[in-house]
Design a protein around this motif. Structure first.
Motif, PDB file in Angstrom:
ATOM      1  N   GLY A  93      -7.816  62.203 -23.053  1.00 30.82           N
ATOM      2  CA  GLY A  93      -7.365  62.399 -21.355  1.00 30.82           C
ATOM      3  C   GLY A  93      -6.883  61.015 -21.237  1.00 30.82           C
ATOM      4  O   GLY A  93      -7.327  61.192 -20.110  1.00 30.82           O
ATOM      5  N   GLY A  94      -5.430  60.130 -21.476  1.00 31.06           N
ATOM      6  CA  GLY A  94      -5.959  58.947 -21.102  1.00 31.06           C
ATOM      7  C   GLY A  94      -3.882  59.696 -19.962  1.00 31.06           C
ATOM      8  O   GLY A  94      -3.424  58.564 -19.789  1.00 31.06           O
ATOM      9  N   MET A  95      -3.966  61.036 -19.773  1.00 31.78           N
ATOM     10  CA  MET A  95      -2.115  60.768 -19.458  1.00 31.78           C
ATOM     11  C   MET A  95      -2.580  62.537 -18.410  1.00 31.78           C
ATOM     12  O   MET A  95      -3.554  64.166 -18.821  1.00 31.78           O
ATOM     13  CB  MET A  95      -1.494  61.688 -20.420  1.00 31.78           C
ATOM     14  CG  MET A  95      -0.168  62.379 -19.927  1.00 31.78           C
ATOM     15  SD  MET A  95       0.944  62.618 -21.126  1.00 31.78           S
ATOM     16  CE  MET A  95       1.195  60.677 -21.564  1.00 31.78           C
ATOM     17  N   SER A  96      -2.414  62.928 -17.536  1.00 35.22           N
ATOM     18  CA  SER A  96      -2.253  63.641 -16.419  1.00 35.22           C
ATOM     19  C   SER A  96      -2.325  65.245 -17.138  1.00 35.22           C
ATOM     20  O   SER A  96      -0.900  65.504 -17.842  1.00 35.22           O
ATOM     21  CB  SER A  96      -2.085  63.555 -15.311  1.00 35.22           C
ATOM     22  OG  SER A  96      -0.344  63.466 -14.912  1.00 35.22           O
ATOM     23  N   GLU A  97      -2.108  65.827 -16.860  1.00 38.07           N
ATOM     24  CA  GLU A  97      -1.755  67.654 -17.035  1.00 38.07           C
ATOM     25  C   GLU A  97      -0.318  67.290 -16.266  1.00 38.07           C
ATOM     26  O   GLU A  97       0.930  68.324 -17.017  1.00 38.07           O
ATOM     27  CB  GLU A  97      -2.276  68.855 -16.878  1.00 38.07           C
ATOM     28  CG  GLU A  97      -2.170  69.941 -17.075  1.00 38.07           C
ATOM     29  CD  GLU A  97      -2.615  70.180 -18.541  1.00 38.07           C
ATOM     30  OE1 GLU A  97      -1.506  70.618 -18.904  1.00 38.07           O
ATOM     31  OE2 GLU A  97      -3.372  69.776 -19.100  1.00 38.07           O
ATOM     32  N   VAL A  98       0.092  66.672 -15.240  1.00 39.78           N
ATOM     33  CA  VAL A  98       1.534  67.181 -14.966  1.00 39.78           C
ATOM     34  C   VAL A  98       2.406  66.255 -15.813  1.00 39.78           C
ATOM     35  O   VAL A  98       3.591  66.694 -15.903  1.00 39.78           O
ATOM     36  CB  VAL A  98       1.058  66.949 -13.759  1.00 39.78           C
ATOM     37  CG1 VAL A  98       3.042  66.838 -12.582  1.00 39.78           C
ATOM     38  CG2 VAL A  98       0.796  67.540 -12.130  1.00 39.78           C
ATOM     39  N   LYS A  99       1.986  64.930 -15.984  1.00 42.39           N
ATOM     40  CA  LYS A  99       3.172  64.547 -16.706  1.00 42.39           C
ATOM     41  C   LYS A  99       3.651  65.338 -18.450  1.00 42.39           C
ATOM     42  O   LYS A  99       3.879  64.946 -19.016  1.00 42.39           O
ATOM     43  CB  LYS A  99       2.291  62.743 -16.949  1.00 42.39           C
ATOM     44  CG  LYS A  99       2.312  62.111 -15.493  1.00 42.39           C
ATOM     45  CD  LYS A  99       2.055  60.552 -16.142  1.00 42.39           C
ATOM     46  CE  LYS A  99       2.149  59.999 -14.010  1.00 42.39           C
ATOM     47  NZ  LYS A  99       1.837  58.364 -14.794  1.00 42.39           N
ATOM     48  N   TRP A 100       2.123  65.108 -19.086  1.00 43.72           N
ATOM     49  CA  TRP A 100       2.311  66.445 -20.099  1.00 43.72           C
ATOM     50  C   TRP A 100       3.017  66.908 -19.998  1.00 43.72           C
ATOM     51  O   TRP A 100       3.469  67.534 -20.872  1.00 43.72           O
ATOM     52  CB  TRP A 100       1.009  66.375 -20.742  1.00 43.72           C
ATOM     53  CG  TRP A 100       1.104  67.672 -21.676  1.00 43.72           C
ATOM     54  CD1 TRP A 100       0.532  68.300 -21.357  1.00 43.72           C
ATOM     55  CD2 TRP A 100       1.598  66.951 -23.187  1.00 43.72           C
ATOM     56  NE1 TRP A 100       0.321  69.283 -23.433  1.00 43.72           N
ATOM     57  CE2 TRP A 100       1.263  68.094 -23.950  1.00 43.72           C
ATOM     58  CE3 TRP A 100       1.794  65.500 -23.873  1.00 43.72           C
ATOM     59  CZ2 TRP A 100       1.279  67.885 -25.268  1.00 43.72           C
ATOM     60  CZ3 TRP A 100       2.222  65.487 -24.940  1.00 43.72           C
ATOM     61  CH2 TRP A 100       1.682  66.694 -25.817  1.00 43.72           C
ATOM     62  N   MET A 101       2.789  68.324 -19.114  1.00 45.93           N
ATOM     63  CA  MET A 101       4.406  69.005 -18.641  1.00 45.93           C
ATOM     64  C   MET A 101       5.555  68.678 -18.905  1.00 45.93           C
ATOM     65  O   MET A 101       6.797  69.838 -19.145  1.00 45.93           O
ATOM     66  CB  MET A 101       3.751  69.903 -17.691  1.00 45.93           C
ATOM     67  CG  MET A 101       2.329  70.922 -18.081  1.00 45.93           C
ATOM     68  SD  MET A 101       2.532  71.909 -19.386  1.00 45.93           S
ATOM     69  CE  MET A 101       3.496  72.968 -18.602  1.00 45.93           C
ATOM     70  N   ASP A 102       5.867  67.743 -18.105  1.00 49.54           N
ATOM     71  CA  ASP A 102       7.149  66.938 -17.919  1.00 49.54           C
ATOM     72  C   ASP A 102       7.146  66.561 -19.157  1.00 49.54           C
ATOM     73  O   ASP A 102       8.669  67.193 -19.146  1.00 49.54           O
ATOM     74  CB  ASP A 102       7.362  66.185 -16.732  1.00 49.54           C
ATOM     75  CG  ASP A 102       6.855  66.295 -15.289  1.00 49.54           C
ATOM     76  OD1 ASP A 102       6.750  67.709 -15.104  1.00 49.54           O
ATOM     77  OD2 ASP A 102       6.113  65.564 -14.649  1.00 49.54           O
ATOM     78  N   LEU A 103       7.035  66.016 -19.834  1.00 50.19           N
ATOM     79  CA  LEU A 103       7.192  65.750 -21.447  1.00 50.19           C
ATOM     80  C   LEU A 103       7.346  66.510 -22.313  1.00 50.19           C
ATOM     81  O   LEU A 103       8.479  66.931 -23.081  1.00 50.19           O
ATOM     82  CB  LEU A 103       5.735  65.415 -21.782  1.00 50.19           C
ATOM     83  CG  LEU A 103       6.426  64.279 -23.200  1.00 50.19           C
ATOM     84  CD1 LEU A 103       7.792  63.066 -23.011  1.00 50.19           C
ATOM     85  CD2 LEU A 103       5.311  63.905 -24.208  1.00 50.19           C
ATOM     86  N   LYS A 104       6.796  67.998 -22.061  1.00 50.93           N
ATOM     87  CA  LYS A 104       7.035  69.015 -22.808  1.00 50.93           C
ATOM     88  C   LYS A 104       8.380  70.123 -22.341  1.00 50.93           C
ATOM     89  O   LYS A 104       9.386  70.231 -23.143  1.00 50.93           O
ATOM     90  CB  LYS A 104       5.984  70.033 -22.957  1.00 50.93           C
ATOM     91  CG  LYS A 104       4.992  69.472 -23.907  1.00 50.93           C
ATOM     92  CD  LYS A 104       3.249  70.093 -23.166  1.00 50.93           C
ATOM     93  CE  LYS A 104       3.514  71.819 -23.909  1.00 50.93           C
ATOM     94  NZ  LYS A 104       2.372  72.917 -24.290  1.00 50.93           N
ATOM     95  N   THR A 105       8.635  69.768 -21.009  1.00 54.90           N
ATOM     96  CA  THR A 105       9.586  70.673 -20.166  1.00 54.90           C
ATOM     97  C   THR A 105      10.880  69.777 -20.932  1.00 54.90           C
ATOM     98  O   THR A 105      12.128  70.585 -21.544  1.00 54.90           O
ATOM     99  CB  THR A 105       9.593  70.229 -18.812  1.00 54.90           C
ATOM    100  OG1 THR A 105       7.991  70.999 -18.696  1.00 54.90           O
ATOM    101  CG2 THR A 105      11.092  70.752 -17.945  1.00 54.90           C
ATOM    102  N   SER A 106      10.541  68.572 -21.248  1.00 57.53           N
ATOM    103  CA  SER A 106      11.839  67.205 -21.381  1.00 57.53           C
ATOM    104  C   SER A 106      11.741  67.710 -22.875  1.00 57.53           C
ATOM    105  O   SER A 106      13.887  67.950 -23.018  1.00 57.53           O
ATOM    106  CB  SER A 106      11.633  65.677 -21.216  1.00 57.53           C
ATOM    107  OG  SER A 106      11.009  65.631 -19.471  1.00 57.53           O
ATOM    108  N   LEU A 107      11.365  68.071 -23.816  1.00 66.43           N
ATOM    109  CA  LEU A 107      11.607  67.959 -25.305  1.00 66.43           C
ATOM    110  C   LEU A 107      11.846  69.305 -25.007  1.00 66.43           C
ATOM    111  O   LEU A 107      12.935  69.722 -25.630  1.00 66.43           O
ATOM    112  CB  LEU A 107      10.214  68.145 -25.592  1.00 66.43           C
ATOM    113  CG  LEU A 107      10.726  68.542 -27.599  1.00 66.43           C
ATOM    114  CD1 LEU A 107      10.489  67.116 -28.511  1.00 66.43           C
ATOM    115  CD2 LEU A 107       8.797  68.304 -28.478  1.00 66.43           C
TER     116      LEU A 107
END
Length: 309
Positions: A93-107
């Protein structure tokens, strides 16, 4: 009275042979092309060489493609490292859903970039898509190839075809499976073939349709090469009509005509030609069985002229 020669019109039913000029082609021809062009750095075969599936044929400079692939792989490693390190943070829970999605998209973007870069790097080498024989164009190592410029063809010589064009007025009577006799003047022999393809769209200028016929394997040898001129004789239809000699026909501005004898005098008769055949012309309209047609001596003829024969 004008001296003439005559013949009597008779009924005929014949199988019509249409003759077309074409050329011999390989069973298949695959263009050898570098998708991105570039400077040619290697030619590993010569025209006429037998090659096998996967064998290297030629290569172009891959310096830029290799650099792009290396950069893409570095970006992928960075994206995978970030994903691995931050996944526990997201799960706690230390990262927002939006930032996590950005990270997956970059991958995913990094993985796609590696895939496309690897494809571009591999495209710097042409490999044989199948077993066959190569026919190389006039290219040399060091030459710069433009985008899509072919350097030759990969030919499948396990079979041969005859390709020819058919006018739009005749394509409707030709069907897949029709028998064809293919004559090769350079070799002096004839081979049986079968129509296997006909195009559905005509050429823009000539309004003709491309047709191909597969040659039977047994009669021909290695001497039969792609590019040789051939004559394709297609027996594809039956024609009926009144048959007369081709020399009887005269061409008028309004169509074709013949001279016939009626009550001992000459009379011009317009006719409609169905088909030219080996022993004359089939007339579909304008003549009746038993009509007497002037075959020779009509050069000075006129309506109502008396004739002798």
């Amino acid at each position: 009275a004008l001296p003439v020669e005559i013949e009597v019109v008779g009924e005929s039913r014949q199988v019509v042979s249409d003759v077309y000029v074409g050329e011999i082609v390989a069973k298949s021809e695959i263009p050898l092309v570098f998708p991105m062009g570039g400077q040619l750095t290697g030619l590993y075969v010569k025209s006429g060489s037998q090659v096998f599936k996967g064998q290297e044929i030629a290569s172009v400079d891959n310096t830029q493609a290799a650099a792009m692939l290396e950069s893409a792989e570095a970006m992928l490693r960075q994206a995978e490292d970030a994903y691995t390190r931050l996944k526990p943070v997201y799960e706690q829970g230390g990262m927002s859903e939006v930032k996590w999605m950005d990270l997956k998209t970059s991958l995913e973007k990094a993985r796609s970039l590696v895939t496309s870069s690897k494809k571009r790097y591999e495209d710097c080498v042409i490999r044989a898509a199948q077993d066959g024989v190569v026919n190389m164009s006039d290219v040399e190592v060091g030459q710069h190839l433009t985008l899509g410029q072919p350097i030759g063809q990969l030919l499948d010589l396990t079979g041969r075809k005859a390709e020819f064009t058919v006018p739009e007025s005749e394509i409707g009577s030709l069907a897949i499976g029709d028998e064809v006799q293919v004559t090769i003047p350079a070799l002096g022999y004839t081979i049986d073939a079968t129509v296997d393809e006909k195009s559905l769209i005509s050429t823009r200028l000539a309004h003709t349709y491309h047709v191909s016929a597969v040659l039977e394997k047994s009669p021909y040898t290695a001497e039969l090469l792609p590019g040789m001129v051939c004559r394709a004789i297609v027996r594809s239809k039956k024609a009926e009509g009144k048959i007369i000699s081709a020399g009887c026909i005269q061409t008028q501005q309004q169509g074709h005509s013949v001279w016939v004898l009626r009550n001992g005098r000459a009379e011009r008769q317009m006719v409609k030609i169905a088909q030219f055949v080996e022993n004359g012309v089939l007339i579909s309209d304008g003549l009746q069985n038993g009509d007497t047609v002037i075959s020779k001596g009509y050069q000075k003829m006129y309506n109502g002229a008396r004739v002798s024969f």
